[in-house]
Write an enzyme that holds these catalytic residues in place. Sequence first.
Site, short mmCIF file in Angstrom:
data_model
loop_
_atom_site.label_atom_id
_atom_site.label_comp_id
_atom_site.label_asym_id
_atom_site.label_seq_id
_atom_site.Cartn_x
_atom_site.Cartn_y
_atom_site.Cartn_z
N SER A 75 -7.51 3.13 -5.10
CA SER A 75 -6.91 3.86 -3.99
C SER A 75 -7.14 5.37 -4.15
O SER A 75 -7.44 6.07 -3.17
CB SER A 75 -5.41 3.55 -3.90
N HIS A 126 0.83 -1.21 0.00
CA HIS A 126 0.00 0.00 0.00
C HIS A 126 0.86 1.25 0.00
O HIS A 126 1.84 1.32 0.74
CB HIS A 126 -0.92 0.01 1.22
N GLU A 144 -10.71 6.12 -3.08
CA GLU A 144 -10.90 5.97 -1.63
C GLU A 144 -10.27 7.14 -0.87
O GLU A 144 -10.86 7.68 0.07
CB GLU A 144 -10.25 4.66 -1.18
N PHE A 185 1.02 2.86 7.11
CA PHE A 185 -0.26 2.87 7.81
C PHE A 185 -1.38 2.64 6.80
O PHE A 185 -1.53 3.40 5.84
CB PHE A 185 -0.46 4.21 8.51
N VAL A 186 -2.19 1.60 7.03
CA VAL A 186 -3.32 1.30 6.14
C VAL A 186 -4.61 1.36 6.94
O VAL A 186 -4.72 0.80 8.04
CB VAL A 186 -3.16 -0.10 5.50
N1 GUN Z 1 -6.72 2.72 2.43
C1 GUN Z 1 -7.38 2.57 1.28
N2 GUN Z 1 -6.54 2.58 0.26
C2 GUN Z 1 -5.31 2.77 0.79
C3 GUN Z 1 -4.03 2.88 0.23
O1 GUN Z 1 -3.84 2.79 -0.99
N3 GUN Z 1 -3.00 3.10 1.09
C4 GUN Z 1 -3.17 3.18 2.41
N4 GUN Z 1 -2.11 3.42 3.18
N5 GUN Z 1 -4.35 3.05 2.99
C5 GUN Z 1 -5.40 2.85 2.15
#
Ligand code: GUN
Length: 168
Positions: free
Chosen positions: A84, A67, A87, A119-120
């Site tokens: 991503s 990520h 989001e 951090f995710v």
């Molecule tokens: N939450 C949703 N997508 C992502 C991402 O691409 N990276 C991170 N760090 N958190 C996420």
Amino acid sequence: MTVSELNRAGRADFTNAVGFAFENSPWIAELAWEKRPFASVDDLHAAMVAVVEQAPQEKRIALIAAHPDLAGRVAREGRLTPASRSEQSSAGLDRLSKEELARLDRLNESYRARFSFPFVICARENTKDSILAELERREQNDRTTEIAAALNEIAKIAHLRLADVIEA
Ligand code: GUN
């Protein structure tokens, strides 16, 4: 697409269709394909999560590490995956003030220094404020707790991504 279409797909088409649910980690779809047929989106999701749970620890950590940092360099350079990007935008992370961005950068860096992975968090279930608060809180976790927390967020992200592309 429907679950029954997925059940009829070969490994490569299946992975092309649902591999994106786990960021930059198509190996999860490739292995889950062996568990078809799936009764529903939830059943497919459970099979994919089981692949992660049964993978060696180093693969689970590689999944977290796949990520990009939230609002980090990859985002600023326009290189996020489409999922991503959308989001992060839903949580307002593409519209931070200079001060908010500096704070997020500092917290991301300190988190990464502690755990050696990014951090995710499931950005679609959060706001920029709850993300900053969670980043500060989770940095206090021990490593085992934090690996579990990150994988739990990744499972939530994947469920939303699958639900986006598969008809119920
Ligand atoms: N939450 C949703 N997508 C992502 C991402 O691409 N990276 C991170 N760090 N958190 C996420």
